[in-house]
Write an enzyme that holds these catalytic residues in place. Structure first.
Site, short mmCIF file in Angstrom:
data_model
loop_
_atom_site.label_atom_id
_atom_site.label_comp_id
_atom_site.label_asym_id
_atom_site.label_seq_id
_atom_site.Cartn_x
_atom_site.Cartn_y
_atom_site.Cartn_z
N ARG A 218 49.28 8.53 100.84
CA ARG A 218 50.02 9.78 100.77
C ARG A 218 49.19 10.81 100.00
NH1 ARG A 218 52.74 8.48 104.49
NH2 ARG A 218 54.97 8.04 104.55
N HIS A 266 47.38 13.99 109.35
CA HIS A 266 48.43 12.97 109.20
C HIS A 266 48.84 12.42 110.57
CE1 HIS A 266 51.80 11.45 106.33
NE2 HIS A 266 51.54 10.57 107.29
P1 NAP Z 1 53.92 -2.13 101.93
O1 NAP Z 1 53.98 -3.24 102.91
O2 NAP Z 1 55.13 -1.79 101.14
O3 NAP Z 1 52.72 -2.44 100.93
C1 NAP Z 1 52.47 -1.67 99.78
C2 NAP Z 1 51.31 -2.33 99.03
O4 NAP Z 1 50.97 -1.50 97.90
C3 NAP Z 1 51.66 -3.71 98.46
O5 NAP Z 1 50.56 -4.58 98.63
C4 NAP Z 1 51.89 -3.45 96.99
O6 NAP Z 1 51.57 -4.53 96.13
C5 NAP Z 1 50.92 -2.31 96.73
N1 NAP Z 1 51.32 -1.51 95.57
C6 NAP Z 1 52.44 -0.76 95.43
N2 NAP Z 1 52.43 -0.15 94.21
C7 NAP Z 1 51.29 -0.55 93.59
C8 NAP Z 1 50.71 -0.27 92.34
N3 NAP Z 1 51.33 0.53 91.45
N4 NAP Z 1 49.54 -0.84 92.02
C9 NAP Z 1 48.91 -1.68 92.91
N5 NAP Z 1 49.40 -1.99 94.13
C10 NAP Z 1 50.58 -1.42 94.46
O7 NAP Z 1 53.46 -0.77 102.64
P2 NAP Z 1 52.71 -0.57 104.03
O8 NAP Z 1 53.65 -0.72 105.16
O9 NAP Z 1 51.46 -1.39 104.01
O10 NAP Z 1 52.37 0.99 103.93
C11 NAP Z 1 51.63 1.51 102.85
C12 NAP Z 1 51.67 3.00 102.83
O11 NAP Z 1 50.87 3.55 103.88
C13 NAP Z 1 53.05 3.64 103.09
O12 NAP Z 1 53.88 3.60 101.95
C14 NAP Z 1 52.66 5.07 103.44
O13 NAP Z 1 52.51 5.82 102.26
C15 NAP Z 1 51.28 4.89 104.09
N6 NAP Z 1 51.36 5.15 105.55
C16 NAP Z 1 50.63 6.17 106.05
C17 NAP Z 1 50.69 6.46 107.41
C18 NAP Z 1 49.84 7.54 108.01
O14 NAP Z 1 50.12 7.97 109.13
N7 NAP Z 1 48.81 8.01 107.31
C19 NAP Z 1 51.52 5.71 108.26
C20 NAP Z 1 52.25 4.65 107.71
C21 NAP Z 1 52.16 4.38 106.34
P3 NAP Z 1 52.35 -5.96 96.21
O15 NAP Z 1 52.14 -6.45 97.61
O16 NAP Z 1 51.68 -6.79 95.20
O17 NAP Z 1 53.80 -5.65 95.94
#
Ligand code: NAP
Length: 303
Positions: A218, A266
């Protein structure tokens, strides 16, 4: 149970027949709600200010993967994020593209091309590049697996430090060790109080000289002026950003014109409407069955 859908008409056109076929009730738009007490689920990008209007609301489903745009929900209302599988593969593919582009010097070649300059730089095998992925969730793990299969040396950093097969995982306290071994830094973190501004000068100082940044988390996680200083200092050599703050990035922003930076608007992923509808149906069924809601967000952690 009845789901209230707020969003663009094309989403409603896709969701309606899927809900009808499944025998579930759907209402599109708040104006169409006859009896607010019947609404049990709300699917939207952002909910209306007054959720008190729906006394039997059980869950709010984000139509995107992130939930950073969501307010704190009233007690008893669960927050769920979309688990449309296409989101994970689309973002994974954008990360693969960006990693390969930066590893293979694409920003330099694009800049040379503006002058018609035919000049090659020595190519290096993927195995010589150390990729570090911040966030090993659904998308981070998918990216890690694919990048490993291309031969990159992949590590990840995650809050829990929980192991992932084939990936060298660093826990939250080991950020400096993780950064010191990272040539291509990929950010796939959710935006939370802890991750806002995480890509800043301290973090860039921990990378080896000549590292590159790939950012698809983000926009508010990146201090873009700190990134510019890191580029000027040679700490970073290039960056590829799919997310910025603000969005859209203003037309006259320096990053558009800087040959070391490639910005995409994005577009790494969009939720497929059909997949989103099936996920919402799964949430409704889980609510009825009293089982865990797919995509349930822990609001204490913000993801
Ligand atoms: P997810 O499955 O919820 O995974 C989030 C990961 O971040 C987990 O591994 C978590 O650790 C880690 N994390 C969270 N807070 C942290 C911190 N403070 N320090 C270290 N690690 C931390 O999310 P996802 O589905 O992979 O998606 C991730 C993000 O990608 C979304 O939230 C969104 O912002 C972004 N995204 C962008 C697009 C785009 O079009 N650019 C599209 C979709 C998503 P743990 O596993 O240890 O809990």
């Amino acid at each position: 149970m009845t789901l209230l859908l707020l969003g663009p008409p094309q989403r409603a056109r896709a969701w309606h027949p899927i809900f009808d076929a499944a025998g579930e009730d759907i209402v599109v738009g708040e104006d169409a709600v006859r009896d607010p007490s019947k609404i049990t689920h709300l699917a939207c990008w952002q909910p209306p200010a007054d959720l008190g209007r729906y006394p039997n609301l059980k869950a709010v489903i984000s139509t995107g993967a992130g939930v950073d745009q969501m307010p704190v929900l009233p007690p008893g209302v669960a927050l769920v994020r979309s688990l449309a599988p296409g989101i994970d593969t689309l973002v994974r593919d954008w990360v693969l593209m960006a990693t390969l582009m930066l590893h293979r010097d694409m920003p330099r070649y694009l800049e040379q091309a503006t002058r018609g300059e035919w000049r090659g730089h020595p190519p290096h095998p993927a195995s010589t590049a150390r990729v570090g992925i911040m966030g090993l969730g659904r998308i981070g793990r998918a990216a890690a697996t694919s990048l490993s299969s291309l031969g990159f040396d992949v590590a990840g950093w995650r809050r829990s430090g929980q192991p992932v097969e084939g990936v060298n995982v660093y826990g939250q306290a080991d950020l400096s060790d993780f950064l010191a071994r990272t040539d291509l830094l990929v950010c796939l973190l959710p935006l939370t109080d802890e991750t806002r501004g995480v890509l800043g000068s301290d973090l860039f100082a921990g990378l080896p000289d000549g590292a590159a940044l790939i950012h698809a988390g983000r926009g508010a996680q990146l201090d873009i002026e700190a990134m510019r200083s890191a580029l000027d200092a040679g700490r970073l050599q290039a960056a590829m950003l799919d997310v910025t703050d603000p969005e859209p990035l203003p037309q006259d922003h320096w990053a558009w014109a800087d040959p070391r930076v490639i910005v995409t608007p994005h577009t790494a992923a969009q939720t497929d409407a059909t997949e989103g509808a099936h996920h919402a149906l799964a949430v409704i069924r889980a609510t009825r069955d009293g089982t865990a809601l797919p995509g349930h967000v822990d609001q204490r952690h913000g993801y």
